[in-house]
Scaffold this motif. Structure first.
Motif, PDB file in Angstrom:
ATOM      1  N   SER A  74       1.025  -1.203  -0.008  1.00 47.33           N
ATOM      2  CA  SER A  74      -0.086  -0.115   0.250  1.00 47.33           C
ATOM      3  C   SER A  74       0.777   1.159   0.114  1.00 47.33           C
ATOM      4  N   GLU A  75       1.813   1.193   0.752  1.00 45.05           N
ATOM      5  CA  GLU A  75       2.814   2.190   0.633  1.00 45.05           C
ATOM      6  C   GLU A  75       3.616   2.465  -0.708  1.00 45.05           C
ATOM      7  N   LYS A  76       3.818   1.351  -1.156  1.00 45.81           N
ATOM      8  CA  LYS A  76       4.658   1.515  -2.554  1.00 45.81           C
ATOM      9  C   LYS A  76       3.839   2.023  -3.483  1.00 45.81           C
ATOM     10  N   TYR A  77       2.551   1.829  -3.664  1.00 42.90           N
ATOM     11  CA  TYR A  77       1.888   2.172  -4.789  1.00 42.90           C
ATOM     12  C   TYR A  77       1.021   3.382  -4.518  1.00 42.90           C
ATOM     13  N   GLY A  78       1.351   3.964  -3.339  1.00 40.87           N
ATOM     14  CA  GLY A  78       0.360   5.154  -2.775  1.00 40.87           C
ATOM     15  C   GLY A  78       0.484   6.242  -3.801  1.00 40.87           C
ATOM     16  N   ASN A  79       1.491   6.981  -4.187  1.00 38.87           N
ATOM     17  CA  ASN A  79       1.624   7.937  -4.723  1.00 38.87           C
ATOM     18  C   ASN A  79       1.338   7.691  -6.239  1.00 38.87           C
ATOM     19  N   GLN A  80       1.730   6.346  -6.557  1.00 31.89           N
ATOM     20  CA  GLN A  80       1.511   6.135  -8.211  1.00 31.89           C
ATOM     21  C   GLN A  80      -0.235   6.133  -8.174  1.00 31.89           C
ATOM     22  N   LEU A  81      -0.850   5.653  -7.401  1.00 31.76           N
ATOM     23  CA  LEU A  81      -2.400   5.595  -7.501  1.00 31.76           C
ATOM     24  C   LEU A  81      -2.947   6.891  -7.504  1.00 31.76           C
ATOM     25  N   LYS A  82      -2.266   7.707  -6.705  1.00 33.08           N
ATOM     26  CA  LYS A  82      -3.015   9.365  -6.533  1.00 33.08           C
ATOM     27  C   LYS A  82      -2.295  10.031  -7.728  1.00 33.08           C
ATOM     28  N   MET A  85      -2.785   7.370 -11.498  1.00 32.13           N
ATOM     29  CA  MET A  85      -4.052   6.766 -11.745  1.00 32.13           C
ATOM     30  C   MET A  85      -5.372   7.860 -11.454  1.00 32.13           C
ATOM     31  N   GLU A  86      -5.257   8.096 -10.203  1.00 28.81           N
ATOM     32  CA  GLU A  86      -6.504   8.990  -9.751  1.00 28.81           C
ATOM     33  C   GLU A  86      -6.477  10.133 -10.714  1.00 28.81           C
ATOM     34  N   GLN A  87      -5.490  11.091 -10.645  1.00 31.25           N
ATOM     35  CA  GLN A  87      -5.742  12.309 -11.149  1.00 31.25           C
ATOM     36  C   GLN A  87      -5.552  12.347 -12.452  1.00 31.25           C
ATOM     37  N   GLU A  88      -5.107  11.218 -13.231  1.00 31.08           N
ATOM     38  CA  GLU A  88      -5.099  11.129 -14.584  1.00 31.08           C
ATOM     39  C   GLU A  88      -6.229  10.713 -15.123  1.00 31.08           C
ATOM     40  N   TYR A  89      -6.734   9.414 -14.594  1.00 30.33           N
ATOM     41  CA  TYR A  89      -8.042   8.813 -15.358  1.00 30.33           C
ATOM     42  C   TYR A  89      -9.281   9.221 -14.786  1.00 30.33           C
ATOM     43  N   SER A  90      -9.223   9.752 -13.442  1.00 29.77           N
ATOM     44  CA  SER A  90     -10.433  10.350 -13.018  1.00 29.77           C
ATOM     45  C   SER A  90     -11.079  11.343 -13.986  1.00 29.77           C
ATOM     46  N   LYS A  91     -10.139  12.280 -14.538  1.00 27.46           N
ATOM     47  CA  LYS A  91     -10.564  13.031 -15.649  1.00 27.46           C
ATOM     48  C   LYS A  91     -11.122  12.682 -16.882  1.00 27.46           C
ATOM     49  N   LYS A  92     -10.878  11.430 -17.212  1.00 24.74           N
ATOM     50  CA  LYS A  92     -11.407  10.701 -18.471  1.00 24.74           C
ATOM     51  C   LYS A  92     -12.541   9.998 -18.081  1.00 24.74           C
ATOM     52  N   LEU A 112      -4.885   7.839   8.726  1.00 23.20           N
ATOM     53  CA  LEU A 112      -3.660   8.013   8.387  1.00 23.20           C
ATOM     54  C   LEU A 112      -3.147   7.962   6.885  1.00 23.20           C
ATOM     55  N   ASP A 113      -3.462   6.983   6.142  1.00 26.78           N
ATOM     56  CA  ASP A 113      -3.294   6.513   4.975  1.00 26.78           C
ATOM     57  C   ASP A 113      -3.971   7.655   4.086  1.00 26.78           C
ATOM     58  N   LEU A 114      -4.806   8.097   4.351  1.00 26.95           N
ATOM     59  CA  LEU A 114      -5.818   9.215   3.621  1.00 26.95           C
ATOM     60  C   LEU A 114      -5.089  10.270   3.647  1.00 26.95           C
ATOM     61  N   LYS A 115      -4.472  10.639   4.911  1.00 25.13           N
ATOM     62  CA  LYS A 115      -3.923  12.022   5.084  1.00 25.13           C
ATOM     63  C   LYS A 115      -2.318  11.944   4.290  1.00 25.13           C
ATOM     64  N   ASN A 116      -1.695  10.715   4.678  1.00 23.38           N
ATOM     65  CA  ASN A 116      -0.340  10.747   3.861  1.00 23.38           C
ATOM     66  C   ASN A 116      -0.246  10.865   2.414  1.00 23.38           C
ATOM     67  N   PHE A 117      -1.326  10.223   1.760  1.00 23.62           N
ATOM     68  CA  PHE A 117      -1.362  10.205   0.365  1.00 23.62           C
ATOM     69  C   PHE A 117      -2.422  11.273  -0.378  1.00 23.62           C
ATOM     70  N   GLU A 118      -3.210  11.896   0.480  1.00 21.27           N
ATOM     71  CA  GLU A 118      -4.067  12.864   0.164  1.00 21.27           C
ATOM     72  C   GLU A 118      -4.820  12.495  -0.918  1.00 21.27           C
ATOM     73  N   PHE A 119      -5.599  11.393  -0.970  1.00 21.22           N
ATOM     74  CA  PHE A 119      -6.443  10.794  -1.809  1.00 21.22           C
ATOM     75  C   PHE A 119      -7.729  11.549  -1.977  1.00 21.22           C
ATOM     76  N   LYS A 120      -8.140  12.220  -2.988  1.00 19.64           N
ATOM     77  CA  LYS A 120      -9.303  12.690  -3.293  1.00 19.64           C
ATOM     78  C   LYS A 120     -10.512  11.975  -3.656  1.00 19.64           C
ATOM     79  N   ALA A 121     -10.429  10.586  -4.135  1.00 18.02           N
ATOM     80  CA  ALA A 121     -11.492   9.689  -4.276  1.00 18.02           C
ATOM     81  C   ALA A 121     -12.049   9.260  -2.971  1.00 18.02           C
ATOM     82  N   PRO A 122     -13.383   8.948  -3.087  1.00 18.15           N
ATOM     83  CA  PRO A 122     -13.896   8.264  -1.902  1.00 18.15           C
ATOM     84  C   PRO A 122     -12.913   7.409  -1.308  1.00 18.15           C
ATOM     85  N   TYR A 123     -12.885   7.232   0.021  1.00 17.05           N
ATOM     86  CA  TYR A 123     -12.132   6.282   0.776  1.00 17.05           C
ATOM     87  C   TYR A 123     -12.982   5.777   1.862  1.00 17.05           C
TER      88      TYR A 123
END
Length: 593
Positions: A74-82, A85-92, A112-123
């Motif tokens: 989860s730590e490894k892919y956190g930034n990549q997902l945000k 994935m999330e920022q690029e493909y949510s616009k599509k 803590l996970d939500l705060k660390n990676f600042e995900f915008k999608a529903p968590y």
């Protein structure tokens, strides 16, 4: 050489900690259509997949912090997902949803996970494992892609880097599927093994019916399904349960019973009557293995009627007339009672003794001295000044306050001198005409003024309710400032009639922090109930309550009597009513000797 050694060490560590499911990529299993499910995100309003429109697909990502001990994927892919994935493909046009599946301190770790990676999608925190069970999820590294109709079109890892010693990526699986969806290409990869920790399910003991299964049924089923209560069938004996075995299994597997629909991810804890994760797993294991039982207990009953102590109440409210309940539909009936009390009375104890099976719910209101019988038809313009109590379908036939704080001698409701009472009963037909000449309410009074009295806060949205015909997701929001302190809040209830769908209540405290303190989904008329808090809650003066209600006036609502009509506010069942009631204990400044 040092770098290679570290890579090999990391690879061996991950292989020992991350156990992928069997390799089924060569012979993928047919992927299923996922049933609709409610999501209660930490960072947004609740929603169901069926309500999200104009999205090309749903991307559901499992998360697990593991407190940094094991599940570092989860730590490894956190930034990549945000970022990717999330920022690029949510616009599509893709809807991303994060689901936290960790079992250790889940709410704090999820925040803590939500705060660390600042995900915008529903968590969402999957506290009761409802979402992972619907998805049949296996590991914490799985990502699921669902088409707009909830058909699963991919499940597997984000990419293939985890299985390569140099951590390079050759196949961006999720991106490739999303790109294929954008261009209309045929999906090449449907199912792949995903790295991550195996998601732990409850470890069940060896199945022994009378020890492991019967106590759950007695506690969570027969409380309503017994001869004296409102349940439509009895689960009194073992034979009663297995006689409806398939239905029993279905309603448990789909979270339809017991009917407790309070949200999982709230800042407050409620006395939730639904099945816990282990209880549900135990009953399903028992059902799927043939409803076995030890022969020595074949004739033992699961439920025995409680023996009531005979006592002489201070006052008994009886129906002034018989009520004829029709063969079909619902019936509201109100009775005006004038007890002619010359002095103030403090209600210390209430016992509801209602005609079983036909009572949907009942209330007892306090009215002003000048309230007249003819005003019962115009209850909205002449509202009650207080409520003594409430009993719903999910209460026992004769037990009327199940919480300790409402038992004898703890909290009180005041009936001022010369004031009147209104008994309001909501009847539900049972297929034949019936008569209620039985229901009555027993009251005990305190001989001294108490330290606490019960108060009620109701929201009035009569002017906001204008639900168009065929509207499936009508939303009302109302913000109300708290003008006086609500000390010791102990119950919250929503009352929305046939078009009610769900509701949420947020508290904005004095520091501006916004917290969800209540929510139900689905709202179902036959199973309306108030939800009691495990611990009383304090709402200070100056804070704000933010209410949300959703209504469904479409054909999809099986309770809707007429989807082709605009619905306004009203107490008639074919109309919709106001939303949420909050009950609390008001602390008095003195007590009498």
């Amino acid at each position: 050489m040092k770098r290679l050694f570290l890579l090999l060490l990391f690879s061996s560590f991950t292989l020992s900690c991350y156990i992928p499911p069997p390799d089924i990529s060569k012979n993928p299993l047919p992927l299923k259509k996922v049933r609709d499910v409610v999501f209660w995100p930490l960072n947004s309003l609740s929603f169901r997949l069926s309500e999200v429109k104009d999205k090309k697909a749903f991307v559901i990502i499992l998360r697990d912090q593991g407190q940094g001990k094991v599940c570092s994927i989860s730590e490894k892919y956190g930034n990549q997902l945000k970022i990717i994935m999330e920022q690029e493909y949510s616009k599509k046009g893709f809807q991303f949803i994060y689901v936290y599946v960790g079992q250790e301190n889940p709410h704090n770790m999820a925040r803590l996970d939500l705060k660390n990676f600042e995900f915008k999608a529903p968590y969402v925190v999957d506290l009761k494992q409802r979402i992972i069970n619907i998805l049949s999820a296996q590991t914490t590294g799985e990502i699921f892609i669902l088409a707009s109709d909830r058909q699963m079109i991919y499940r597997g890892p984000l990419d293939d880097s985890h299985y390569r010693a140099d951590l390079t990526v050759k196949n961006y699986y999720v991106k490739e599927v999303l790109d294929d969806l954008l261009t209309g290409k045929k999906i090449k990869t449907k199912e792949l093994p995903a790295p991550g920790c195996i998601i732990s399910r409850p470890k069940l003991p060896i199945k022994v019916y009378w020890k492991d299964v019967a106590p759950i049924i007695k506690k969570k089923c027969t409380i309503c399904h017994n001869p004296r209560s409102m349940g439509p069938m009895n689960f009194v004996r073992y034979e009663d349960v297995i006689g409806r075995g398939k239905m029993f299994e279905y309603v448990i597997e789909n979270d339809l019973m017991p009917p407790a629909y309070v949200a999982d991810n709230l800042e407050l804890e409620f006395l939730d009557g639904s099945l816990g994760v282990k209880e549900k797993a135990m009953l399903l294991k028992w059902a799927k293995t043939g409803f076995e039982k030890e022969q020595s207990f074949q004739n033992e009953a699961l439920w025995a009627e409680e023996k009531m102590k005979k006592w002489q109440p201070d006052y008994v409210i009886r129906l002034p007339e018989k009520v004829v309940i029709p063969e079909e539909g619902f019936l509201y009936h109100r009775f005006l009672i004038d007890p002619k009390f010359k002095k103030d009375k403090w209600i210390e104890y209430v016992e509801w003794d209602m005609k079983p099976k036909v009572i949907h719910h009942a209330r007892l209101y306090i009215m002003k001295p000048d309230f007249e019988l003819k005003r019962l038809v115009d209850f909205n313009k002449h509202p009650p000044i207080g409520i003594i109590g409430f009993v719903g379908r999910n209460s026992r036939g004769r037990q009327y306050h199940k919480r300790k704080e409402t038992a004898r001698g703890v909290h009180f409701v005041k009936i001022p001198a010369e004031h009147k009472l209104v008994v309001e009963i909501h009847y539900e037909a049972l297929g034949k005409e019936m008569i209620d000449d039985y229901s009555h309410i027993k009251l005990d009074f305190s001989n001294k003024k108490p330290k606490y009295q019960t108060s009620i806060l109701r929201t009035d949205i009569r002017n906001e309710i204008h639900i168009p015909p065929n509207e499936s997701h009508y939303h009302i929001k109302k913000v109300i400032p708290v003008k006086k302190t609500l000390s010791s809040v102990y119950l919250i209830n929503s009352h929305m009639h046939f078009r009610g769908k769900r509701s949420s209540l947020f508290l904005i405290d004095l520091n501006g922090n916004r917290k969800r303190i209540y929510g139900i989904d689905p709202y179902l008329v036959p199973f309306e109930k108030g939800y009691l808090l495990k611990k009383p809650f304090h709402i200070p003066k100056g804070s704000t309550l933010e209410y949300h209600w959703w209504y469904d006036n479409s054909l999809a609502n099986i309770f809707n009597p007429n989807p082709y009509k605009e619905v306004l506010y009203g107490l008639d069942l074919v109309e919709s009513e106001m939303g949420t009631t909050v009950l609390w204990h008001q602390v008095m400044t003195h007590t009498s000797k």
